[in-house]
Design an enzyme around this catalytic site. Structure first.
Site, PDB file in Angstrom:
ATOM      1  N   SER A 107       0.827  -1.212   0.000  1.00 33.19           N
ATOM      2  CA  SER A 107       0.000   0.000   0.000  1.00 33.19           C
ATOM      3  C   SER A 107       0.860   1.260   0.000  1.00 33.19           C
ATOM      4  O   SER A 107       1.948   1.277   0.587  1.00 33.19           O
ATOM      5  CB  SER A 107      -0.877  -0.004   1.257  1.00 33.19           C
ATOM      6  OG  SER A 107      -1.391   1.282   1.499  1.00 33.19           O
ATOM      7  N   TYR A 130      -2.165   5.469  -4.305  1.00 33.95           N
ATOM      8  CA  TYR A 130      -3.232   6.431  -4.075  1.00 33.95           C
ATOM      9  C   TYR A 130      -2.792   7.713  -4.766  1.00 33.95           C
ATOM     10  O   TYR A 130      -1.627   8.109  -4.648  1.00 33.95           O
ATOM     11  CB  TYR A 130      -3.399   6.728  -2.578  1.00 33.95           C
ATOM     12  CG  TYR A 130      -4.238   5.732  -1.820  1.00 33.95           C
ATOM     13  CD1 TYR A 130      -5.474   5.312  -2.299  1.00 33.95           C
ATOM     14  CD2 TYR A 130      -3.801   5.244  -0.593  1.00 33.95           C
ATOM     15  CE1 TYR A 130      -6.249   4.416  -1.570  1.00 33.95           C
ATOM     16  CE2 TYR A 130      -4.576   4.345   0.132  1.00 33.95           C
ATOM     17  CZ  TYR A 130      -5.801   3.945  -0.370  1.00 33.95           C
ATOM     18  OH  TYR A 130      -6.568   3.066   0.344  1.00 33.95           O
ATOM     19  N   THR A 156      -5.789   2.623  -6.971  1.00 33.81           N
ATOM     20  CA  THR A 156      -7.049   2.544  -6.211  1.00 33.81           C
ATOM     21  C   THR A 156      -7.908   3.755  -6.532  1.00 33.81           C
ATOM     22  O   THR A 156      -7.463   4.898  -6.419  1.00 33.81           O
ATOM     23  CB  THR A 156      -6.745   2.469  -4.701  1.00 33.81           C
ATOM     24  OG1 THR A 156      -6.006   1.272  -4.472  1.00 33.81           O
ATOM     25  CG2 THR A 156      -8.033   2.418  -3.881  1.00 33.81           C
ATOM     26  N   LYS A 252      -8.351  -0.728  -9.169  1.00 34.10           N
ATOM     27  CA  LYS A 252      -8.986  -1.292  -7.969  1.00 34.10           C
ATOM     28  C   LYS A 252     -10.113  -0.400  -7.465  1.00 34.10           C
ATOM     29  O   LYS A 252      -9.974   0.821  -7.428  1.00 34.10           O
ATOM     30  CB  LYS A 252      -7.926  -1.425  -6.865  1.00 34.10           C
ATOM     31  CG  LYS A 252      -8.467  -1.901  -5.522  1.00 34.10           C
ATOM     32  CD  LYS A 252      -7.314  -2.200  -4.577  1.00 34.10           C
ATOM     33  CE  LYS A 252      -7.791  -2.832  -3.294  1.00 34.10           C
ATOM     34  NZ  LYS A 252      -8.316  -1.883  -2.333  1.00 34.10           N
ATOM     35  N   HIS A 276     -13.593  -1.826  -1.166  1.00 37.95           N
ATOM     36  CA  HIS A 276     -12.603  -1.480  -0.153  1.00 37.95           C
ATOM     37  C   HIS A 276     -12.908  -2.192   1.176  1.00 37.95           C
ATOM     38  O   HIS A 276     -12.694  -1.649   2.258  1.00 37.95           O
ATOM     39  CB  HIS A 276     -12.590   0.038   0.065  1.00 37.95           C
ATOM     40  CG  HIS A 276     -11.226   0.624   0.280  1.00 37.95           C
ATOM     41  ND1 HIS A 276     -10.512   1.259  -0.709  1.00 37.95           N
ATOM     42  CD2 HIS A 276     -10.433   0.678   1.378  1.00 37.95           C
ATOM     43  CE1 HIS A 276      -9.362   1.697  -0.223  1.00 37.95           C
ATOM     44  NE2 HIS A 276      -9.275   1.340   1.051  1.00 37.95           N
TER      45      HIS A 276
HETATM   46  C1  LIG Z   1      -7.054  -2.132   7.546  1.00 39.71           C
HETATM   47  C2  LIG Z   1      -7.244  -1.971   6.084  1.00 39.71           C
HETATM   48  C3  LIG Z   1      -6.469  -1.046   5.393  1.00 39.71           C
HETATM   49  C4  LIG Z   1      -6.596  -0.924   4.010  1.00 39.71           C
HETATM   50  N1  LIG Z   1      -5.764  -0.077   3.335  1.00 39.71           N
HETATM   51  C5  LIG Z   1      -5.834  -0.014   1.982  1.00 39.71           C
HETATM   52  C6  LIG Z   1      -4.900   0.765   1.254  1.00 39.71           C
HETATM   53  O1  LIG Z   1      -4.012   1.370   1.813  1.00 39.71           O
HETATM   54  N2  LIG Z   1      -5.046   0.812  -0.090  1.00 39.71           N
HETATM   55  C7  LIG Z   1      -6.038   0.139  -0.757  1.00 39.71           C
HETATM   56  O2  LIG Z   1      -6.130   0.227  -1.983  1.00 39.71           O
HETATM   57  N3  LIG Z   1      -6.897  -0.633  -0.080  1.00 39.71           N
HETATM   58  C8  LIG Z   1      -6.815  -0.737   1.261  1.00 39.71           C
HETATM   59  N4  LIG Z   1      -7.668  -1.549   1.943  1.00 39.71           N
HETATM   60  C9  LIG Z   1      -8.649  -2.353   1.198  1.00 39.71           C
HETATM   61  C10 LIG Z   1      -8.032  -3.701   0.819  1.00 39.71           C
HETATM   62  O3  LIG Z   1      -7.070  -3.560  -0.177  1.00 39.71           O
HETATM   63  C11 LIG Z   1      -9.109  -4.654   0.289  1.00 39.71           C
HETATM   64  O4  LIG Z   1      -9.830  -4.023  -0.719  1.00 39.71           O
HETATM   65  C12 LIG Z   1     -10.055  -5.108   1.390  1.00 39.71           C
HETATM   66  O5  LIG Z   1      -9.369  -5.379   2.586  1.00 39.71           O
HETATM   67  C13 LIG Z   1     -10.790  -6.370   0.944  1.00 39.71           C
HETATM   68  O6  LIG Z   1     -11.709  -6.768   1.896  1.00 39.71           O
HETATM   69  P1  LIG Z   1     -11.417  -7.901   3.000  1.00 39.71           P
HETATM   70  O7  LIG Z   1     -10.610  -7.252   4.067  1.00 39.71           O
HETATM   71  O8  LIG Z   1     -12.783  -8.263   3.446  1.00 39.71           O
HETATM   72  O9  LIG Z   1     -10.665  -9.026   2.322  1.00 39.71           O
HETATM   73  C14 LIG Z   1      -7.553  -1.696   3.321  1.00 39.71           C
HETATM   74  C15 LIG Z   1      -8.320  -2.613   4.013  1.00 39.71           C
HETATM   75  C16 LIG Z   1      -8.167  -2.769   5.378  1.00 39.71           C
HETATM   76  C17 LIG Z   1      -8.990  -3.792   6.105  1.00 39.71           C
END
Ligand SMILES: Cc1cc2nc3c(=O)[nH]c(=O)nc-3n(C[C@H](O)[C@H](O)[C@H](O)COP(=O)(O)O)c2cc1C
Length: 387
Positions: A107, A130, A156, A252, A276
């Site tokens: 990330s 981002y 994203t 994404k 997300h």
């Molecule tokens: C704690 C946390 C932080 C996240 N940070 C980012 C991020 O920095 N960039 C991003 O594109 N998605 C981020 N996401 C989304 C994840 O990439 C992903 O889409 C999501 O976790 C999928 O759902 P799941 O946790 O149910 O598998 C984050 C998700 C979580 C849970």
């Protein structure tokens, strides 16, 4: 060593071992958390078909994502602040993914930097971008990813503004945590986490610190994101980034057929049906529910991946059966990481692969790449009748 049989076992351990602030950060959706809940409960509505007397020898979960061979169609999603769930968390997760043979995505909002990951792994990883107001930051992040040998850029699109997650505001989420009395008392109950954190220098957003002009308070995710994320991000900026990167590109955060159509015309290598993990637009339909209409909209113009709500190999099986070429896990690997570090991420991947494999066997499928619509039962009203 505790016996780990499922992702939930890792989650229980994770809750015990990681400070509340970071557990809450991961285990939350925005506002009422409806989308967060439905991301998982909608998977339960889909059922695998039990098939018998089919030769189940020679099974394989191997597949291909954007031309890259993978041990199973499950990549690690980009998760901000992973290095707060466990000291050097991104390095540990990337190493586990590398050894397992699945892609790791770093990330933008990570604690360990692009360079940290490149230094500690051999396999090329993916970098999630981002888009920031500061174009110099975007340009330099792309160049740093290129220099580090990243084999794909993941852009994203569903976070131009941060969805409100109540707990983060109440907890005063920051990296590192502020040394308030409640935080200190809570960290004292997590000795393993605290000791490991004291043993690393990687405790703030190293991917960003020192790379963005005029940002002094790097600890507050909220204030920083609100001031730096680019609300002007539109498809023309996406095109600029696509051309500037010039390599494999994954878009994404697509959760609507209309956007999927635009994305498919963009010459990207894949799109990820994602909300997300329920952290942005509360009330949006789950990704697994949006997958069929999105596939109808894009056909085979673009590789379609899915995340949000995957907690088992059975969920992976269902997503593939509904037509996703591949999937990602966010929280499922974070639970493992917070529970047991690198070994915990390996356990999470292992659990999911075994569940996928056994589900394939009992459904009469030998190859993960052969999983298709005929292998599941979906209720007539699954997609709903929305206008
Ligand atoms: C704690 C946390 C932080 C996240 N940070 C980012 C991020 O920095 N960039 C991003 O594109 N998605 C981020 N996401 C989304 C994840 O990439 C992903 O889409 C999501 O976790 C999928 O759902 P799941 O946790 O149910 O598998 C984050 C998700 C979580 C849970």
């Amino acid at each position: 060593m505790p016996v780990i049989t499922c992702i939930d076992d890792l989650k229980r351990l994770y809750k015990r071992r990681v400070p509340k602030m970071f557990y809450d950060y991961a285990e939350a959706g925005s506002y009422t958390e409806q989308t967060f809940r439905e991301n998982t409960s909608d998977f339960d509505k889909i059922r695998p078909r039990q098939r018998v007397a089919v030769d189940m020898t020679g099974r394989t979960t191997e597949s291909v994502m954007i031309g890259q061979k993978v041990a199973m169609p499950v990549a690690l999603a980009p998760v901000g602040m992973t290095g707060m769930q466990c000291a050097d968390g991104e390095i540990k997760a990337a190493r586990a993914a590398e050894a397992f043979g699945v892609p790791f995505t770093l990330s933008t909002m990570s604690i360990c930097s692009i360079e940290d990951i490149a230094e500690h792994t051999k396999a090329p990883f993916w970098f999630q971008l981002y888009v920031m107001k500061d174009e110099d930051f975007v340009d330099s992040a792309i160049e740093r990813a290129r220099k580090a040998g990243c084999s794909a850029l993941m852009l994203t699109l569903d976070l131009q503004i941060l969805g409100q997650r109540h707990k983060d505001l109440k907890n005063g989420l920051s990296a590192p945590p502020k040394l308030t009395l409640p935080n200190i008392l809570n960290m004292m109950t997590k000795p393993r986490w605290s000791l490991q954190m004291l043993g690393t220098q990687r405790r703030t957003f190293r991917n960003i610190a020192g790379h963005v002009k005029g940002v002094d308070d790097m600890s507050s995710l909220m204030s920083w994101t609100n001031s730096q994320f680019d609300p002007k991000l539109d498809w023309s900026k996406v095109a600029r980034i696509r051309d500037q990167w010039g390599g494999k590109l994954i878009l994404k955060g697509i959760n609507d057929p209309e956007d999927a159509r635009i994305a498919a015309d963009f010459g990207a290598d894949a799109l990820i049906v994602s909300n997300h993990g329920g952290r942005q637009l509360d009330g949006a339909l789950s990704s697994i529910r949006m997958l069929p209409p999105i596939l109808r909209a894009v056909g085979d113009k673009i590789e379609v991946h899915l995340d949000s709500g995957i907690r088992s190999g059975q969920d992976v099986f269902k997503a593939l059966a509904l037509g996703a070429k591949s999937t990602y896990i966010g929280r499922s690997f974070i639970y493992g990481l917070g529970a047991m570090g690198q070994e915990g991420v390996t356990r999470a991947l292992d659990v999911i692969q075994k569940e996928l494999d056994i589900t394939m066997a009992l459904s009469g499928v030998q190859k993960a790449t052969d999983i298709a619509r005929q292998h599941v039962l979906v209720p007539h009203d699954f997609e709903g009748n929305w206008v």
